[in-house]
Design an enzyme around this catalytic site. Structure first.
Site, PDB file in Angstrom:
ATOM      1  N   LYS A 189     -16.145   2.490 -34.691  1.00 15.15           N
ATOM      2  CA  LYS A 189     -15.706   3.697 -35.191  1.00 15.15           C
ATOM      3  C   LYS A 189     -16.619   4.123 -36.322  1.00 15.15           C
ATOM      4  CE  LYS A 189     -10.785   2.931 -34.545  1.00 15.15           C
ATOM      5  NZ  LYS A 189      -9.284   2.740 -34.889  1.00 15.15           N
TER       6      LYS A 189
ATOM      7  N   TYR B  53      -6.668   9.228 -27.728  1.00 14.62           N
ATOM      8  CA  TYR B  53      -5.508   9.196 -28.559  1.00 14.62           C
ATOM      9  C   TYR B  53      -4.319   9.911 -28.234  1.00 14.62           C
ATOM     10  CZ  TYR B  53      -8.219   6.077 -31.799  1.00 14.62           C
ATOM     11  OH  TYR B  53      -8.988   4.896 -32.278  1.00 14.62           O
TER      12      TYR B  53
ATOM     13  N   ASN C 118     -10.618   1.713 -39.905  1.00 14.28           N
ATOM     14  CA  ASN C 118     -10.300   0.025 -39.432  1.00 14.28           C
ATOM     15  C   ASN C 118     -11.247  -0.449 -38.668  1.00 14.28           C
ATOM     16  OD1 ASN C 118      -9.449   1.170 -36.934  1.00 14.28           O
ATOM     17  ND2 ASN C 118      -7.361   0.450 -37.543  1.00 14.28           N
TER      18      ASN C 118
ATOM     19  N   HIS D 168     -11.953   0.141 -32.381  1.00 16.99           N
ATOM     20  CA  HIS D 168     -11.164   0.044 -31.339  1.00 16.99           C
ATOM     21  C   HIS D 168     -11.400  -0.746 -30.191  1.00 16.99           C
ATOM     22  CE1 HIS D 168      -8.391   1.894 -28.292  1.00 16.99           C
ATOM     23  NE2 HIS D 168      -9.810   1.813 -27.533  1.00 16.99           N
TER      24      HIS D 168
ATOM     25  N   GLU E 268     -10.834   3.916 -20.239  1.00 21.58           N
ATOM     26  CA  GLU E 268     -11.479   4.026 -21.443  1.00 21.58           C
ATOM     27  C   GLU E 268     -13.108   3.984 -21.247  1.00 21.58           C
ATOM     28  OE1 GLU E 268      -8.033   3.331 -24.609  1.00 21.58           O
ATOM     29  OE2 GLU E 268      -9.658   2.039 -24.779  1.00 21.58           O
TER      30      GLU E 268
HETATM   31  P1  DAT Z   1      -5.136  -0.040 -32.851  1.00 18.73           P
HETATM   32  O1  DAT Z   1      -6.376   0.731 -33.161  1.00 18.73           O
HETATM   33  O2  DAT Z   1      -4.905  -1.077 -33.457  1.00 18.73           O
HETATM   34  O3  DAT Z   1      -4.883   0.030 -31.368  1.00 18.73           O
HETATM   35  P2  DAT Z   1      -3.096   2.373 -32.633  1.00 18.73           P
HETATM   36  O4  DAT Z   1      -3.637   2.503 -31.119  1.00 18.73           O
HETATM   37  O5  DAT Z   1      -1.699   2.355 -32.791  1.00 18.73           O
HETATM   38  O6  DAT Z   1      -3.658   1.096 -33.444  1.00 18.73           O
HETATM   39  O7  DAT Z   1      -3.417   3.368 -33.605  1.00 18.73           O
HETATM   40  C1  DAT Z   1      -4.885   4.072 -33.353  1.00 18.73           C
HETATM   41  C2  DAT Z   1      -5.566   4.166 -34.709  1.00 18.73           C
HETATM   42  O8  DAT Z   1      -4.854   5.175 -35.468  1.00 18.73           O
HETATM   43  C3  DAT Z   1      -5.403   2.987 -35.505  1.00 18.73           C
HETATM   44  O9  DAT Z   1      -6.446   2.362 -35.435  1.00 18.73           O
HETATM   45  C4  DAT Z   1      -5.452   3.667 -37.131  1.00 18.73           C
HETATM   46  C5  DAT Z   1      -4.841   4.930 -36.901  1.00 18.73           C
HETATM   47  N1  DAT Z   1      -3.347   4.709 -37.270  1.00 18.73           N
HETATM   48  C6  DAT Z   1      -2.472   4.079 -36.497  1.00 18.73           C
HETATM   49  N2  DAT Z   1      -1.347   4.204 -37.667  1.00 18.73           N
HETATM   50  C7  DAT Z   1      -1.394   4.815 -38.434  1.00 18.73           C
HETATM   51  C8  DAT Z   1      -0.748   5.168 -39.700  1.00 18.73           C
HETATM   52  N3  DAT Z   1       0.508   4.664 -39.768  1.00 18.73           N
HETATM   53  N4  DAT Z   1      -1.303   5.834 -40.449  1.00 18.73           N
HETATM   54  C9  DAT Z   1      -2.741   6.420 -40.439  1.00 18.73           C
HETATM   55  N5  DAT Z   1      -3.502   6.127 -39.434  1.00 18.73           N
HETATM   56  C10 DAT Z   1      -2.768   5.178 -38.484  1.00 18.73           C
HETATM   57 MG    MG Z   2      -4.454   1.392 -29.738  1.00 16.10          MG
END
Ligand code: DAT
Ligand code: MG
Length: 150
Positions: free
Chosen positions: A11, A51, A114, A117, A128
């Site tokens: 990212k 997303y 974070n 991805h 993807e």
């Molecule tokens: P991951 O990246 O672990 O697959 P995800 O698909 O649930 O997680 O979410 C995609 C991204 O969105 C994640 O890497 C960071 C952001 N995100 C997820 N939950 C969040 C939250 N509660 N507040 C802010 N950003 C969030």
């Molecule tokens: Mg995810």
């Protein structure tokens, strides 16, 4: 045993912080095979598609702004069990809950930023990778500008 493919994306924060090598190193060390790598500036449309499952979340607009804020490194990795294993190497979504020795556990404290991805299942992995291969090629001048602004 089934050979799968997963889409791993460094990212914008990982790119800005110079963590690309560190991340690639961890997947290589584990024994997975890097089959494609590109530098992109993700368009808003592609980010929203990527997303789309999170569209209803309150953090969605900020997530899209962030993911399109700078260059990302798009990679395809291949191997037996690579999708689930990559998720383990990456660690939990919330970096404060991610275990030590995981990428997020070791390298970040911020949920949005974070670092990386990883696809959440083999079908999404293929999907993807296909999407990323159509994305617009990133302009390296913008990349250098971004890095200098740190
Ligand atoms: P991951 O990246 O672990 O697959 P995800 O698909 O649930 O997680 O979410 C995609 C991204 O969105 C994640 O890497 C960071 C952001 N995100 C997820 N939950 C969040 C939250 N509660 N507040 C802010 N950003 C969030
Ligand atoms: Mg995810």
């Amino acid at each position: 045993e089934q050979v799968d493919q997963t889409y791993i994306m460094v990212k914008p924060d990982g790119m800005q912080r110079g963590l690309v090598g560190e991340i690639i190193f961890r997947f290589e060390k584990k024994g997975f095979k890097l089959t494609d790598l590109k530098l992109f500036k993700c368009s808003k449309e592609l980010a929203e598609e990527h997303y789309k499952d999170l569209k209803q979340k309150s953090f969605f607009p900020k997530l899209i702004d962030y993911i399109t804020s700078g260059p990302v490194v798009c990679m395809a990795w291949e191997g037996v069990g690579v999708v689930a294993s990559a998720r383990k190497l990456i660690g939990a979504t919330y970096p404060l809950q991610a275990e030590p020795d995981t990428i997020r556990g070791d390298l970040t404290v911020q949920t949005r930023k974070n670092v990386v991805h990883g696809s959440d299942n083999p079908e999404n992995g293929k999907h993807e990778i296909g999407k990323a291969s159509y994305a617009i090629q990133f302009n390296p001048n913008t990349c250098n500008k971004h890095r200098c602004e740190l």
